[in-house]
Design a protein around this motif. Structure first.
Motif, PDB file in Angstrom:
ATOM      1  N   LEU A 259      36.581  43.920  49.412  1.00 21.08           N
ATOM      2  CA  LEU A 259      36.900  42.500  48.769  1.00 21.08           C
ATOM      3  C   LEU A 259      37.691  42.803  47.557  1.00 21.08           C
ATOM      4  O   LEU A 259      38.739  42.065  47.196  1.00 21.08           O
ATOM      5  N   LYS A 260      37.560  43.787  46.564  1.00 19.78           N
ATOM      6  CA  LYS A 260      37.961  44.002  45.521  1.00 19.78           C
ATOM      7  C   LYS A 260      39.215  44.547  45.603  1.00 19.78           C
ATOM      8  O   LYS A 260      40.369  44.096  45.169  1.00 19.78           O
ATOM      9  N   HIS A 261      39.413  45.317  46.741  1.00 16.35           N
ATOM     10  CA  HIS A 261      40.749  46.061  47.175  1.00 16.35           C
ATOM     11  C   HIS A 261      41.839  44.635  47.585  1.00 16.35           C
ATOM     12  O   HIS A 261      42.967  44.465  46.834  1.00 16.35           O
ATOM     13  N   TRP A 262      41.298  43.448  48.143  1.00 15.59           N
ATOM     14  CA  TRP A 262      42.155  42.612  48.710  1.00 15.59           C
ATOM     15  C   TRP A 262      42.318  41.599  47.561  1.00 15.59           C
ATOM     16  O   TRP A 262      43.272  40.904  47.678  1.00 15.59           O
ATOM     17  N   ALA A 263      41.321  41.644  46.873  1.00 12.33           N
ATOM     18  CA  ALA A 263      41.501  40.580  45.658  1.00 12.33           C
ATOM     19  C   ALA A 263      42.740  40.885  44.557  1.00 12.33           C
ATOM     20  O   ALA A 263      43.274  40.457  44.302  1.00 12.33           O
ATOM     21  N   THR A 264      42.807  42.430  44.666  1.00 12.73           N
ATOM     22  CA  THR A 264      43.745  43.054  43.771  1.00 12.73           C
ATOM     23  C   THR A 264      45.008  42.962  44.513  1.00 12.73           C
ATOM     24  O   THR A 264      46.083  42.444  43.417  1.00 12.73           O
ATOM     25  N   VAL A 265      45.329  42.894  45.605  1.00 14.24           N
ATOM     26  CA  VAL A 265      46.287  42.722  46.386  1.00 14.24           C
ATOM     27  C   VAL A 265      47.085  41.369  46.282  1.00 14.24           C
ATOM     28  O   VAL A 265      48.164  40.974  45.928  1.00 14.24           O
ATOM     29  N   VAL A 266      46.191  40.306  46.295  1.00 12.07           N
ATOM     30  CA  VAL A 266      46.553  38.969  46.415  1.00 12.07           C
ATOM     31  C   VAL A 266      46.791  38.660  44.942  1.00 12.07           C
ATOM     32  O   VAL A 266      47.792  37.949  44.663  1.00 12.07           O
ATOM     33  N   THR A 267      46.153  39.074  43.849  1.00 11.42           N
ATOM     34  CA  THR A 267      46.433  38.795  42.587  1.00 11.42           C
ATOM     35  C   THR A 267      47.882  39.403  42.222  1.00 11.42           C
ATOM     36  O   THR A 267      48.827  38.924  41.493  1.00 11.42           O
ATOM     37  N   MET A 268      48.393  40.536  42.693  1.00  8.60           N
ATOM     38  CA  MET A 268      49.629  41.391  42.472  1.00  8.60           C
ATOM     39  C   MET A 268      50.727  40.416  43.095  1.00  8.60           C
ATOM     40  O   MET A 268      51.760  40.066  42.449  1.00  8.60           O
ATOM     41  N   THR A 269      50.420  39.919  44.087  1.00  8.75           N
ATOM     42  CA  THR A 269      51.472  39.130  44.810  1.00  8.75           C
ATOM     43  C   THR A 269      51.833  37.578  44.168  1.00  8.75           C
ATOM     44  O   THR A 269      52.568  37.233  44.596  1.00  8.75           O
ATOM     45  N   ASP A 270      50.754  37.347  43.389  1.00 10.69           N
ATOM     46  CA  ASP A 270      50.592  36.079  42.705  1.00 10.69           C
ATOM     47  C   ASP A 270      51.367  36.055  41.294  1.00 10.69           C
ATOM     48  O   ASP A 270      51.425  35.166  40.482  1.00 10.69           O
ATOM     49  N   LEU A 271      51.804  37.266  40.888  1.00 10.18           N
ATOM     50  CA  LEU A 271      52.227  37.327  39.342  1.00 10.18           C
ATOM     51  C   LEU A 271      53.478  36.768  39.145  1.00 10.18           C
ATOM     52  O   LEU A 271      53.878  36.252  38.223  1.00 10.18           O
ATOM     53  N   ASP A 272      54.452  36.692  40.251  1.00  8.71           N
ATOM     54  CA  ASP A 272      55.858  36.224  40.160  1.00  8.71           C
ATOM     55  C   ASP A 272      56.007  35.277  41.591  1.00  8.71           C
ATOM     56  O   ASP A 272      56.267  35.959  42.525  1.00  8.71           O
TER      57      ASP A 272
END
Length: 400
Positions: A259-272
């Motif tokens: 879940l940490k892995h996918w939370a990091t991915v989702v956060t990255m795609t939400d930056l811009d």
């Protein structure tokens, strides 16, 4: 390898994609890549590149040989822009091809520096101007030459944002080049509060020690992140039988690290959330999956697929934040040599990112040289690249 290169409009939204291959396009596909089958029959390959029918985006396809002008293309003409170049411009079949393209809703482009195509100039919709090796005076001269041209002007090989603004001021309509992966760094500019909070999330998610309750608290502190993670986990990508209704339930089912892995991915795609940002997010996901796939197939690779995934994922962080990479990575718990590679160091991580950049700009000699240095089979690398493109195109919509 088939690489998509985004072409932007004046408002920085994506107008279309140029499809570039490491092999010449052909009509039969023997030892090459069949352009006819790609567009007319192998629609799943276009979907794998995130170019779907009916999405309104154009496909820019370069035709540089006469045999391609004789193809009986059957579909998707209205989505295509055919860049006639090389020997194809001087072919007697060129004019008839342009007429057929227009009849079926397609468009035709010529190169400003290409062979004289007077016979089809009056049928040309777009002039493609490469800025490679040109001075500002050269660019102004080309713009004056096409002052009376009633169609559109496409500037390619734009190296930076300053040049983008310059060609925009000159009246160009479409823009392509590596400029969009460069951060727009303004002196004294500070990160927006929303960016600061997301960077803090990335730092907390990357902490080596993070208990279940702490992870749930971190994710719950951002309502948008919580919603997007649950939406993503419940998408077809995970294929879960029962719907996940809470972050705690997701942790119990997937595990803390997953879940940490996918939370990091989702956060990255939400930056811009801009169109430019979405393209950067796609590239970050595609790079991450490609590098992790290579790590799984190359015996000589000393790094785990998980580490290589992070390398690709964070490689677009500076562009997503419009901030220098060194500053963007401050406080994010990554290995020192990984951070150094992301900042351009001459190590294995840096080599991987240089290889990716070479692939994306079509420098196949450099890309193949770097792949061969680490014992990678080019054919397997091409397969992994297409898999990564397909995966990124499927994941990104579920994260929005």
């Amino acid at each position: 390898m088939i690489v998509r290169r985004p072409i932007f409009k004046r408002d920085r939204s994506v107008w279309g994609y140029e499809l570039v291959s490491d092999k010449p396009w052909s009509s039969d596909g023997v030892g090459t890549v069949s352009l006819k089958r790609l567009v007319s029959g192998q629609l799943e390959k276009l979907a794998a590149l995130g170019v779907g029918p009916g999405d309104g985006k154009k496909l820019f396809l370069n035709i540089d040989s006469e045999d391609l002008l004789h193809d009986a293309w059957s579909r998707k003409w209205d989505q295509c822009v055919f860049g006639i170049c090389g020997g194809a411009v001087c072919s007697q079949a060129c004019s008839g091809f342009a007429d057929r393209a227009h009849e079926l809703g397609g468009s035709v482009a010529l190169e400003a520096d290409g062979p004289s195509g007077a016979a089809v100039m009056d049928k040309c919709d777009i002039i493609k101007v490469s800025l490679a090796g040109k001075t500002p005076a050269d660019i102004v001269g080309i713009r004056k030459r096409y002052k009376e041209f009633s169609g559109k002007l496409l500037a390619t090989d734009i190296p930076d944002w300053e040049t983008f603004e310059g060609t925009k001021a000159l009246g160009f309509h479409y823009f392509q080049g590596p400029f969009f992966v460069e951060p727009r760094i303004e002196k004294g500019a500070k990160l927006q509060p929303s960016m600061v909070s997301k960077l803090q999330l990335l730092r907390e998610l990357g902490a080596p020690v993070c208990e279940m309750q702490e992870l749930a608290r971190i994710i719950a502190s951002d309502v948008s992140l919580s919603y997007r993670i649950l939406q993503y986990i419940n998408s077809a990508s995970f294929g879960l039988k029962n719907k996940i209704k809470s972050i705690q339930q997701a942790i119990s089912l997937l595990g803390l690290d997953e879940l940490k892995h996918w939370a990091t991915v989702v956060t990255m795609t939400d930056l811009d959330s801009t169109p430019n940002g979405e393209e950067l997010a796609y590239m970050a996901l595609q790079r991450a999956r490609f590098l992790s796939g290579l790590a799984s197939t190359i015996k000589a690779c000393r790094h785990t697929p998980e580490t290589m995934f992070l390398l690709g994922l964070f490689s677009m962080l500076d562009a997503l934040l419009d901030h220098p990479m060194e500053k963007a990575l401050e406080g994010i718990p990554l290995a020192i040599d990984l951070k150094e590679g992301l900042c351009g160091a001459d190590n294995e991580y840096g080599d991987c990112l240089r290889m990716l950049a070479a692939v994306e700009r079509g420098d196949w000699e450099m890309a193949n040289g770097l792949l061969s240095r680490y014992g990678a089979c080019v054919t397997k690398a091409a397969t992994e690249y297409l898999k990564a493109s397909r995966w990124a195109a499927r994941q990104l919509p579920n994260m929005k």
